[in-house]
Design a protein around this motif. Structure first.
Motif, PDB file in Angstrom:
ATOM      1  N   GLN A   1       9.079  39.897  90.947  1.00 30.50           N
ATOM      2  CA  GLN A   1       9.908  40.777  90.121  1.00 30.50           C
ATOM      3  C   GLN A   1       9.450  40.700  88.663  1.00 30.50           C
ATOM      4  N   ASN A   2       8.768  41.734  88.224  1.00 35.50           N
ATOM      5  CA  ASN A   2       8.293  41.827  86.847  1.00 35.50           C
ATOM      6  C   ASN A   2       9.494  42.105  85.940  1.00 35.50           C
ATOM      7  N   LEU A   3       9.771  41.195  85.014  1.00 35.09           N
ATOM      8  CA  LEU A   3      10.938  41.301  84.134  1.00 35.09           C
ATOM      9  C   LEU A   3      10.586  41.800  82.740  1.00 35.09           C
ATOM     10  N   ALA A   4       9.409  42.374  82.568  1.00 29.56           N
ATOM     11  CA  ALA A   4       8.960  42.811  81.238  1.00 29.56           C
ATOM     12  C   ALA A   4       9.935  43.796  80.603  1.00 29.56           C
ATOM     13  N   ASP A   5      10.445  44.741  81.370  1.00 25.80           N
ATOM     14  CA  ASP A   5      11.373  45.730  80.823  1.00 25.80           C
ATOM     15  C   ASP A   5      12.748  45.146  80.513  1.00 25.80           C
ATOM     16  N   GLN A   6      13.162  44.130  81.261  1.00 25.44           N
ATOM     17  CA  GLN A   6      14.481  43.520  81.048  1.00 25.44           C
ATOM     18  C   GLN A   6      14.503  42.505  79.906  1.00 25.44           C
ATOM     19  N   HIS A   7      13.349  41.928  79.575  1.00 24.42           N
ATOM     20  CA  HIS A   7      13.280  40.888  78.537  1.00 24.42           C
ATOM     21  C   HIS A   7      12.109  41.148  77.584  1.00 24.42           C
ATOM     22  N   PRO A   8      12.120  42.278  76.872  1.00 27.27           N
ATOM     23  CA  PRO A   8      10.996  42.586  75.979  1.00 27.27           C
ATOM     24  C   PRO A   8      10.828  41.580  74.850  1.00 27.27           C
ATOM     25  N   ASP A   9      11.921  40.920  74.440  1.00 25.39           N
ATOM     26  CA  ASP A   9      11.833  39.919  73.376  1.00 25.39           C
ATOM     27  C   ASP A   9      11.039  38.697  73.831  1.00 25.39           C
ATOM     28  N   ILE A  10      11.285  38.241  75.044  1.00 27.00           N
ATOM     29  CA  ILE A  10      10.551  37.091  75.580  1.00 27.00           C
ATOM     30  C   ILE A  10       9.091  37.470  75.797  1.00 27.00           C
ATOM     31  N   LEU A  11       8.873  38.664  76.331  1.00 22.20           N
ATOM     32  CA  LEU A  11       7.508  39.144  76.547  1.00 22.20           C
ATOM     33  C   LEU A  11       6.732  39.187  75.232  1.00 22.20           C
ATOM     34  N   LYS A  12       7.335  39.742  74.209  1.00 23.94           N
ATOM     35  CA  LYS A  12       6.668  39.847  72.907  1.00 23.94           C
ATOM     36  C   LYS A  12       6.352  38.466  72.332  1.00 23.94           C
ATOM     37  N   GLU A  13       7.297  37.551  72.438  1.00 21.78           N
ATOM     38  CA  GLU A  13       7.087  36.184  71.919  1.00 21.78           C
ATOM     39  C   GLU A  13       5.932  35.496  72.642  1.00 21.78           C
ATOM     40  N   LEU A  14       5.908  35.576  73.975  1.00 21.85           N
ATOM     41  CA  LEU A  14       4.850  34.916  74.740  1.00 21.85           C
ATOM     42  C   LEU A  14       3.494  35.593  74.523  1.00 21.85           C
ATOM     43  N   ALA A  15       3.487  36.924  74.423  1.00 17.71           N
ATOM     44  CA  ALA A  15       2.230  37.638  74.182  1.00 17.71           C
ATOM     45  C   ALA A  15       1.661  37.276  72.810  1.00 17.71           C
ATOM     46  N   SER A  16       2.523  37.159  71.816  1.00 20.88           N
ATOM     47  CA  SER A  16       2.073  36.752  70.477  1.00 20.88           C
ATOM     48  C   SER A  16       1.518  35.333  70.500  1.00 20.88           C
ATOM     49  N   PHE A  17       2.177  34.463  71.248  1.00 19.16           N
ATOM     50  CA  PHE A  17       1.724  33.079  71.367  1.00 19.16           C
ATOM     51  C   PHE A  17       0.363  33.046  72.069  1.00 19.16           C
ATOM     52  N   TRP A  18       0.191  33.855  73.141  1.00 19.20           N
ATOM     53  CA  TRP A  18      -1.090  33.927  73.838  1.00 19.20           C
ATOM     54  C   TRP A  18      -2.184  34.375  72.877  1.00 19.20           C
ATOM     55  N   THR A  19      -1.910  35.403  72.085  1.00 20.88           N
ATOM     56  CA  THR A  19      -2.892  35.935  71.149  1.00 20.88           C
ATOM     57  C   THR A  19      -3.295  34.883  70.116  1.00 20.88           C
ATOM     58  N   ALA A  20      -2.318  34.122  69.630  1.00 20.31           N
ATOM     59  CA  ALA A  20      -2.614  33.063  68.658  1.00 20.31           C
ATOM     60  C   ALA A  20      -3.483  31.975  69.289  1.00 20.31           C
ATOM     61  N   LEU A  21      -3.150  31.570  70.506  1.00 21.15           N
ATOM     62  CA  LEU A  21      -3.961  30.556  71.183  1.00 21.15           C
ATOM     63  C   LEU A  21      -5.363  31.081  71.468  1.00 21.15           C
ATOM     64  N   ASP A  22      -5.471  32.346  71.881  1.00 25.33           N
ATOM     65  CA  ASP A  22      -6.778  32.934  72.153  1.00 25.33           C
ATOM     66  C   ASP A  22      -7.650  32.911  70.900  1.00 25.33           C
ATOM     67  N   ALA A  23      -7.071  33.261  69.761  1.00 23.71           N
ATOM     68  CA  ALA A  23      -7.827  33.237  68.502  1.00 23.71           C
ATOM     69  C   ALA A  23      -8.271  31.815  68.167  1.00 23.71           C
ATOM     70  N   GLU A  24      -7.373  30.860  68.355  1.00 22.28           N
ATOM     71  CA  GLU A  24      -7.703  29.452  68.068  1.00 22.28           C
ATOM     72  C   GLU A  24      -8.832  28.966  68.988  1.00 22.28           C
ATOM     73  N   TYR A  25      -8.726  29.256  70.273  1.00 21.16           N
ATOM     74  CA  TYR A  25      -9.747  28.805  71.217  1.00 21.16           C
ATOM     75  C   TYR A  25     -11.069  29.533  70.992  1.00 21.16           C
TER      76      TYR A  25
END
Length: 104
Positions: free
Chosen positions: A60-84
């Protein structure tokens, strides 16, 4: 050796505490933090969001139900990707000596 004993975790049947798990391989991406996990199958694919405590099979993809959590985790992924990436990580297969070049 660095590490942490899991004896108490197994003895008390508790969840294993861990740091966020970052994944990037051949443009596929994922990040797990706590019970939440985001995944994307490809560089341009949209993120999907799952609550693994309630949906271990990621059905069950919850992206539409929890856009705030999705945005926070996606931003965190992007920051880690840049660091790595600054550290030299590419997410591409590593060709070892004597191994044929991996197809990309």
């Amino acid at each position: 050796l660095p590490g942490r004993s899991l004896v108490a975790t197994f003895a008390n049947d508790e969840p294993v505490a861990h740091e966020p798990l970052f994944f990037k391989h051949q443009d596929n991406r994922a990040l797990r933090r706590g019970d939440w996990k985001i995944v994307a199958a490809g560089k341009e694919a949209p993120w999907e969001l799952y609550n693994l405590a309630q949906d271990r099979s990621e059905r069950q993809n919850l992206a539409d139900q929890h856009p705030d959590i999705l945005k926070e985790l996606a931003s965190f992924w992007t920051a880690l990707d840049a660091e790595y990436s600054q550290q030299g990580a590419t997410g591409k297969p590593i060709v070892r000596p004597g191994q044929k070049k991996a197809q990309q």
